[in-house]
Design an enzyme around this catalytic site. Structure first.
Site, PDB file in Angstrom:
ATOM      1  N   ASP A  53       0.868  -1.163   0.000  1.00  0.00           N
ATOM      2  CA  ASP A  53       0.000   0.000   0.000  1.00  0.00           C
ATOM      3  C   ASP A  53       0.913   1.224   0.000  1.00  0.00           C
ATOM      4  OD1 ASP A  53      -2.359   1.566   0.301  1.00  0.00           O
ATOM      5  OD2 ASP A  53      -2.008   1.671   2.446  1.00  0.00           O
ATOM      6  N   ASP A  77      -0.142   5.029   0.924  1.00  0.00           N
ATOM      7  CA  ASP A  77      -0.372   5.928   2.064  1.00  0.00           C
ATOM      8  C   ASP A  77      -0.324   5.166   3.384  1.00  0.00           C
ATOM      9  OD1 ASP A  77      -0.820   8.219   0.435  1.00  0.00           O
ATOM     10  OD2 ASP A  77      -2.851   7.519   0.035  1.00  0.00           O
TER      11      ASP A  77
END
Length: 218
Positions: free
Chosen positions: A11, A13
């Site tokens: 991922d 963020d």
């Protein structure tokens, strides 16, 4: 040597970078521009992770497909395109962890709910793009895409079917398990340990330095 299809997806963020200032600042700018009050940044942290229309819908209590939500998303993106490049900070130690994984023969990819037209230049600005074979994220101006769909797109782009997913929210863990990937949670992101464990995290790492060993069983 790991299997050729044993990739590690990340991922963006909350895992590769601390995006809290950029995201909450742009959310508040959009809220104020629409005549609504700004929210404390900490109150908006749970909005980091899910697709933006869902985040704004939660904040203002309207349907994700409403005109008000669409207007907020447009205002957010108008500022975020530039703010993200200057207000986002690389997670300390993540570059060294990515380098170690690459040296170990792992192929790395990104699976993010951030639209790809924002994710690609952000990764370039952070000096991380070169570590990844593929970056998967939704297109702009399309219906919200759940993380399981995004992870599937990343795997297809890399011609892979196995490996691990590293994330900081429940959506990441659920998507990992849906695709048979090892679900690795990180303790430095937005999601709590309880959130990650409840969503199926097999292991939670405290620092990026722990990542190479955490994915070794995948």
């Amino acid at each position: 040597m790991p299997p050729a299809d044993a990739v590690v997806l990340f991922d963006l963020d909350g895992v590769l970078a601390d995006s809290r200032a950029a995201i909450t600042g742009c959310m508040n700018a959009a809220l104020v521009a629409s005549g609504r009050p700004a929210r404390p940044a900490e109150e908006l942290y749970p909005c980091i992770g899910p697709p933006l229309p869902y985040a704004f819908a939660e904040v203002i209590g309207e349907d994700p497909e409403s005109e008000d939500v669409a207007a907020l998303v447009a205002a957010y993106r108008a500022r975020y395109a530039t703010a993200s490049l200057t207000e986002t900070v690389v997670t300390p130690g993540i570059a060294a962890a990515l380098e170690a994984l690459r040296r170990a023969g792992r192929r790395l990819g990104v699976a993010t709910s951030k639209p790809r037209p924002f994710a690609e230049p952000l990764l370039e600005a952070l000096g991380l793009r070169g570590y990844f074979d593929a970056v998967a994220g939704p297109a702009l101006d399309v219906p919200p895409e759940d993380k399981t769909t995004t992870v599937g797109a990343a795997l297809r782009a890399m011609g892979a079917s196995g490996g691990a997913m590293v994330g900081d929210r429940s959506f990441d863990m659920v998507a990992a398990r849906a695709h048979g990937l090892r679900a690795i949670g990180v303790a430095w992101g937005i999601g709590t340990r309880d959130e990650l464990v409840a969503a199926g995290a097999e292991r939670i790492v405290a620092t990026p330095a722990e990542l190479p060993s955490a994915v070794s069983a995948s």
